[in-house]
Design a protein around this motif. Structure first.
Motif, mmCIF file in Angstrom:
data_model
loop_
_atom_site.group_PDB
_atom_site.id
_atom_site.type_symbol
_atom_site.label_atom_id
_atom_site.label_comp_id
_atom_site.label_asym_id
_atom_site.label_seq_id
_atom_site.Cartn_x
_atom_site.Cartn_y
_atom_site.Cartn_z
ATOM 1 N N GLY A 91 8.724 8.358 -1.458
ATOM 2 C CA GLY A 91 7.409 7.803 -1.187
ATOM 3 C C GLY A 91 7.427 6.924 0.041
ATOM 4 N N GLU A 92 6.273 6.830 0.681
ATOM 5 C CA GLU A 92 6.125 6.038 1.897
ATOM 6 C C GLU A 92 5.213 4.850 1.593
ATOM 7 O OE1 GLU A 92 4.373 6.824 6.387
ATOM 8 O OE2 GLU A 92 5.290 8.488 5.301
ATOM 9 N N PHE A 93 5.733 3.664 1.735
ATOM 10 C CA PHE A 93 4.999 2.435 1.431
ATOM 11 C C PHE A 93 4.803 1.611 2.705
ATOM 12 C CE2 PHE A 93 7.081 3.682 -2.470
ATOM 13 C CZ PHE A 93 6.173 3.369 -3.473
ATOM 14 N N SER A 150 0.847 -1.193 0.000
ATOM 15 C CA SER A 150 0.000 0.000 0.000
ATOM 16 C C SER A 150 0.883 1.243 0.000
ATOM 17 C CB SER A 150 -0.937 0.016 1.211
ATOM 18 O OG SER A 150 -0.200 0.048 2.416
ATOM 19 N N PHE A 151 0.343 2.311 -0.566
ATOM 20 C CA PHE A 151 1.066 3.579 -0.616
ATOM 21 C C PHE A 151 0.392 4.555 0.326
ATOM 22 C CE2 PHE A 151 2.309 7.737 -2.192
ATOM 23 C CZ PHE A 151 3.662 7.553 -2.502
ATOM 24 N N THR A 152 1.186 5.254 1.118
ATOM 25 C CA THR A 152 0.657 6.258 2.040
ATOM 26 C C THR A 152 0.649 7.611 1.348
ATOM 27 O OG1 THR A 152 1.536 5.029 3.942
ATOM 28 C CG2 THR A 152 0.926 7.339 4.294
ATOM 29 N N THR A 207 9.409 17.621 0.452
ATOM 30 C CA THR A 207 8.921 16.761 1.511
ATOM 31 C C THR A 207 9.936 16.740 2.644
ATOM 32 O OG1 THR A 207 7.967 14.596 2.029
ATOM 33 C CG2 THR A 207 9.937 14.608 0.654
ATOM 34 N N ASP A 208 9.456 16.477 3.844
ATOM 35 C CA ASP A 208 10.331 16.462 5.016
ATOM 36 C C ASP A 208 10.018 15.222 5.829
ATOM 37 O OD1 ASP A 208 12.302 17.235 6.751
ATOM 38 O OD2 ASP A 208 11.400 19.167 7.263
ATOM 39 N N THR A 251 6.220 14.296 5.246
ATOM 40 C CA THR A 251 5.187 15.333 5.251
ATOM 41 C C THR A 251 4.394 15.321 3.953
ATOM 42 O OG1 THR A 251 6.805 16.940 4.419
ATOM 43 C CG2 THR A 251 6.480 16.831 6.808
ATOM 44 N N HIS A 252 5.028 14.947 2.852
ATOM 45 C CA HIS A 252 4.356 14.827 1.557
ATOM 46 C C HIS A 252 4.771 13.501 0.932
ATOM 47 C CE1 HIS A 252 3.430 19.029 2.065
ATOM 48 N NE2 HIS A 252 4.714 19.375 1.995
ATOM 49 N N SER A 253 3.793 12.730 0.492
ATOM 50 C CA SER A 253 4.077 11.430 -0.107
ATOM 51 C C SER A 253 3.065 11.182 -1.236
ATOM 52 C CB SER A 253 3.984 10.324 0.939
ATOM 53 O OG SER A 253 4.172 9.049 0.373
#
Length: 611
Positions: A461-463, A414-416, A427-428, A439-441
């Motif tokens: 990206g955050e997965f 899944s992608f956040t 992004t931070d 902070t941004h994904s």
């Protein structure tokens, strides 16, 4: 890194017009001959620069050893009466600018101006080609026996590549006396323009669209497992490499198709040239036969149930205008050769109308066409995430707006999504509970940093996989454009593009350290077309402080490469992981770079681990 047909055409046109010719009046260690007959070895001298550069010569005798009626038009002559000095070549190119009227085997006398032509222009750092220009030619007889060829083989080519340049001359080797028994480049220079021969030799650079291939005359020099010549350090230039072209136009004699590991058998013979796109080149008057060795495209193993598979693939300027066959072939590679990774970072995805420079930046049509092709090939229905760039701000083909993209299999990952990330907003990393978060994904890393000027900005990206967060950063660092070639007259060559990539690597390293400062054991994967070697300053900057480690270094040395350039198998594409990843399995999946038929010029990389 691919050479464009447009550039080749422009250079050929410039050659024909004589626009790139450069005359050097620099002194040589060989004095000008006394009044009387000038011979070829007098013109060539004992350094890289002719002692007669800029001067008129008259009635230089020689036998025509090759005629070129395309590109840089002209012919080679060689003096059958050698002077016995290993440092002085007995051959020289006569530049006519039009189809030559002489034939191989003609005995001629040539009058004209001695020049030092620099392929690519003086700013390229290339060595020069000594030639006679504006010639007047007298044919004295025809059908003469050609001077015996000099055989280039493992025994004759020194193991050292080039001498260090003279600091007093800007680190140039141009004025240094040639030492052909000590340095490979000196040997090749001492044979410039002469009739040379190679015997059966292994192909280390596949046939390309420009009808060239590379062989090595040293069968045991830094061999890869699949037959290439590995470039493993700045001091491992692979001295036995030699580019092969043919003198016959392809309309008369098709150029052979060869893959790395094939063998060019028999005898290949002709004048030794020097050109912009490969340096010393055997321009074959007679070309051996390619015997294929059946090199196969690799397939990586599928990931196991608890393994996360993360891959990177440069798809070489993919846009909707490309043939469906390219989409299908790339898609089949994702499914068959990469075993449908859970997360796939793509580089060089172009916008919806490719190189049309009209302000379009969206790439949804490109990605729809590609993900449809993957599904049609039997792969998963990938979702994607990306950030559209500002128009023409990220380098690459003007109007193409290449960018990195995440594809992911929503059945396994899944992608956040966290809104707010755009082309100019960074992004931070923040703390959410006990965990690090973006902070941004998707978001871009430090896009205002000057390190990214006219270059692709990293995509973060955050997965989530099996309840565990994995941070992935997709990169496409600045290209090597502007770097001097290995055959540069500066030794060592200037690698000016490294400066920007080191700054880019420092920015990505700082981001990875920021994630680990919030969550020490966070899983961070940094991947993409790094455009640099595993031993480079850029890779060291990425690994600084133990924040990341280059996965390709876990492979045996003979398997560390993702790209083949001028017969050198080398690393450009990389995946680096944080210490939190722990154990991992890495694979450089060789499906393109070693083959004459390519869907991209890069080999994809994949890493598998248990988050």
């Amino acid at each position: 890194m691919a050479r464009s047909a447009a550039v080749s055409t422009v250079v050929a046109t410039a050659l024909a017009a004589g626009l790139l010719a450069a005359t050097s009046s620099a002194a040589s260690s060989t004095a000008a001959p006394d009044a009387g007959e000038v011979r070829v070895h007098d013109i060539q001298g004992t350094t890289r620069l002719s002692p007669l550069a800029g001067q008129q010569v008259a009635d230089v005798p020689g036998i025509v050893t090759g005629v070129r009626a395309y590109g840089s038009k002209g012919f080679w002559i060689q003096d059958p009466k050698a002077d016995g000095d290993r440092a002085t070549s007995e051959g020289v190119f006569v530049y006519t600018g039009a189809n030559p009227t002489v034939k191989t085997g003609d005995a001629v006398r040539v009058s004209g101006t001695v020049t030092e032509y620099v392929p690519g222009g003086a700013g390229s750092g290339n060595q020069s080609l000594t030639q006679i220009t504006k010639p007047t030619v007298t044919v004295e007889s025809s059908g003469n026996e050609l001077p015996a060829p000099v055989t280039i083989n493992a025994k004759s080519v020194p193991s050292a590549y080039a001498p260090a340049g003279d600091p007093a001359d800007g680190n140039s080797v141009n004025k240094l006396p040639l030492r052909p028994r000590s340095y490979a480049l000196d040997l090749y220079e001492s044979l410039e323009g002469m009739n040379v021969r190679v015997g059966s030799s292994r192909v280390v650079g596949a046939s390309d669209p420009y009808n060239e291939l590379w062989v090595t005359v040293k069968p045991h020099e830094n061999t890869t497992r699949r037959g290439g010549a590995r470039y493993g350090s700045y001091e491992a230039q692979n001295t036995g490499r030699l580019q092969i072209q043919q003198l016959a136009p392809v309309s008369e004699q098709p150029f052979p198709k060869a893959d790395v590991g094939d063998v060019l058998t028999g005898v290949t013979e002709g004048p030794l040239d020097f050109n912009q796109f490969g340096g010393y080149t055997l321009t074959a008057r007679s070309l051996g036969k390619v015997v294929g060795k059946g090199l196969e495209r690799e397939r990586t193993r599928p990931q196991r149930e608890r393994e996360l598979a993360v891959a990177t693939y440069n798809v070489e300027n993919l846009d909707p205008g490309d043939p469906q066959a390219k989409f299908d072939a790339l898609a089949q590679a994702v499914v068959t050769n990469l075993a449908s990774p859970d997360i796939l970072a793509l580089e060089e995805i172009q916008d919806n109308n490719g190189a049309k420079n009209d302000g379009t930046v969206a790439a949804d049509q490109t990605l729809t066409k590609f993900t449809d092709a993957i599904a049609a090939a039997g792969g998963p229905r990938y979702a994607w995430r990306s950030v559209d760039p500002e128009n023409n701000k990220d380098g690459g083909e003007p109007g193409g707006n290449i960018r990195q993209v995440f594809l992911y299999n929503p059945e396994r990952v899944s992608f956040t999504d966290r809104d707010g990330g755009d082309a100019t907003t960074a992004t931070d990393v923040v703390r959410r509970g006990k965990r690090a978060a973006l902070t941004h994904s998707p978001g871009r890393i430090d896009p205002a940093n000057a390190a990214w000027t006219n270059s692709r900005k990293p995509l973060a990206g955050e997965f989530t996989f099996r309840g565990r967060t994995v941070f992935v950063v997709a990169n496409h660092f600045a290209s090597k454009g502007g770097d001097e070639s290995l055959t540069s007259h500066h030794q060592p060559p200037s690698r000016s593009s490294e400066v920007q990539r080191v700054k880019q690597a420092e920015a990505v390293n700082a981001f990875a350290r920021k994630v680990r400062a919030v969550e020490r054991n966070a899983d961070v994967v940094v991947l993409g077309d790094i455009n640099d070697f595993e031993f480079s300053p850029a890779t060291r900057a990425l690994e600084a402080g133990g924040a990341l480690r280059a996965g390709i270094k876990s492979l045996p040395r003979a398997e560390r490469y993702s790209y083949v350039y001028q017969g050198n198998s080398q690393v450009l594409d990389q995946i680096l992981v944080s210490p939190g990843v722990g154990r991992f399995a890495y694979d450089s999946v060789h499906i393109n770079a070693e083959f004459s038929a390519q869907n991209s010029d890069h080999d994809p990389q994949i890493v598998r681990f248990k988050p």
